[in-house]
Design a protein around this motif. Structure first.
Motif, short mmCIF file in Angstrom:
data_model
loop_
_atom_site.label_atom_id
_atom_site.label_comp_id
_atom_site.label_asym_id
_atom_site.label_seq_id
_atom_site.Cartn_x
_atom_site.Cartn_y
_atom_site.Cartn_z
N THR A 213 44.79 44.54 30.66
CA THR A 213 46.01 44.54 31.95
C THR A 213 46.79 43.80 31.95
O THR A 213 46.64 42.37 31.70
CB THR A 213 46.07 45.43 33.05
N VAL B 101 51.11 50.01 35.34
CA VAL B 101 49.18 49.64 36.46
C VAL B 101 49.78 50.49 37.86
O VAL B 101 48.92 50.90 38.22
CB VAL B 101 48.92 48.45 36.50
N ILE C 26 48.95 55.10 33.93
CA ILE C 26 46.98 54.25 33.75
C ILE C 26 46.10 55.47 32.62
O ILE C 26 45.86 54.79 31.61
CB ILE C 26 46.41 53.58 34.36
N LEU D 283 36.73 45.43 30.70
CA LEU D 283 38.32 45.37 30.93
C LEU D 283 38.71 43.95 31.99
O LEU D 283 37.69 43.72 32.77
CB LEU D 283 38.25 46.80 32.34
N ASN E 163 41.25 42.71 33.77
CA ASN E 163 42.75 43.22 35.06
C ASN E 163 43.61 41.81 34.94
O ASN E 163 43.04 41.21 35.94
CB ASN E 163 42.57 43.35 36.30
N CYS E 164 44.19 41.43 33.93
CA CYS E 164 45.47 40.48 34.30
C CYS E 164 47.02 40.67 34.53
O CYS E 164 47.64 39.77 35.02
CB CYS E 164 46.10 40.05 33.20
N THR F 93 45.19 46.66 40.40
CA THR F 93 43.73 46.50 40.03
C THR F 93 42.46 47.60 39.86
O THR F 93 41.68 47.70 39.28
CB THR F 93 43.11 45.00 40.21
N CYS G 21 42.79 51.14 37.35
CA CYS G 21 42.32 50.13 36.31
C CYS G 21 40.17 50.19 36.55
O CYS G 21 39.80 50.82 35.81
CB CYS G 21 42.63 48.93 36.06
N MET G 22 40.31 49.28 37.55
CA MET G 22 39.12 49.46 37.17
C MET G 22 37.51 50.69 37.84
O MET G 22 37.09 50.80 37.51
CB MET G 22 38.91 47.91 38.58
N ILE H 127 33.67 44.11 33.72
CA ILE H 127 35.17 44.56 34.56
C ILE H 127 35.09 43.04 35.75
O ILE H 127 34.58 41.87 35.96
CB ILE H 127 35.33 45.26 35.82
N ASN I 130 38.13 41.08 36.84
CA ASN I 130 39.69 40.71 38.15
C ASN I 130 40.17 39.85 37.77
O ASN I 130 39.27 38.64 38.24
CB ASN I 130 39.53 41.78 39.23
#
Length: 261
Positions: free
Chosen positions: A12, A59, A65, A82, A84-85, A123, A126-127, A149, A151
């Motif tokens: 992301t 997001v 999403i 995954l 998450n940025c 975050t 999505c997680m 995952i 983050n």
């Protein structure tokens, strides 16, 4: 988990900055990468360069999403990674007084809420959705791993500065959910880690005057420079590939400890 052509990954915020560097690093190792971002033009360009797929995703919006995950999985199959940025930086004091007029104001609740919705809730969402898909996968390796995952928090999670109450709160939440999320998912063979970047040279930094950028770089103990997105990407890949790294929150900051302002 080895990163190779059998791995599908989602990043992301993948159209720029830390996310773009991570998407490129994963693709260079062979992974099939899907980029979630709102910047359609840049996202499509990056995806084309790395042989990935771009998904226009907000997001902070659950339907967006879900549509992004559906498109990514249609293109590459169920993701095992995954990162998450995606996130925003919000500036504003909790409450402040104008020293000239005496007027008192506070950070608008809408600004605080938007920051939480994107940085923290986005975050988490999505997680959670990635983990729900990873659970359906066959395990790999001796100990039954299914997915990883990662983050993105921030050093502001620990060293929040003046005017960072919304941002620091959101990132502290990302840091704080790392251990319980890892514990929630340990029985399913899914690892969860977080990276806490310091001051990195990203598009957000490019908006500052050069003098300000030089001053920020000089404030880093060692090495005296801004962080490079490629260094974040290298750590993200290390976290994916290092099976024993789980529930970790790792600062990547050149030893900086942020002052009040």
């Amino acid at each position: 988990m080895q990163i190779d052509t059998s791995i599908a990954a989602i990043v992301t915020g993948g159209a720029s900055g830390l996310g773009e560097a991570t998407a490129r690093a994963l693709a260079a190792k062979g992974a099939k990468v899907a980029l979630f971002d709102l910047n359609e033009e840049r996202g499509e360009a990056v995806a084309a360069e790395i042989g990935g797929v771009f998904c226009k995703v907000d997001v902070s919006d659950e339907a967006s999403i879900e549509a992004g995950f559906a498109r990514a999985r249609e293109a590459h199959g169920q993701e095992r990674v995954l990162v998450n940025c995606a996130g925003i930086a919000t500036v504003g004091k909790t409450t402040k007084r104008d020293r000239e007029t005496g007027a008192i104001s506070h950070l608008p609740l809408a600004a605080f809420e938007k920051t939480i919705r994107i940085n923290l809730m986005g975050t988490f969402n999505c997680m959670a959705k990635a983990a729900a898909g990873m659970i359906t996968l066959d395990t790999v390796g001796e100990y039954g791993e299914r997915g990883v995952i990662i983050n993105t928090a921030s050093v502001a999670a620990e060293d929040g500065q003046i005017g960072q109450v919304a941002y620091a709160t959101s990132k502290a939440g990302v840091k704080g959910m790392t251990l319980p999320a890892a514990r929630d998912l340990m029985g399913e063979g899914i690892r969860v880690n977080a990276i806490l970047p310091g001051i990195f040279h990203t598009p957000m930094m490019d908006g500052l005057p050069e003098k300000a950028q030089v001053a920020l770089a000089a404030s880093v103990p060692f090495p005296k420079r801004l962080g490079r997105p490629e260094e974040y990407a290298k750590l993200a890949c290390f976290m994916v590939e290092t099976e024993y790294m789980n529930a970790e929150t790792v600062r990547l900051d050149g030893a900086i400890r942020m002052p009040p302002k």
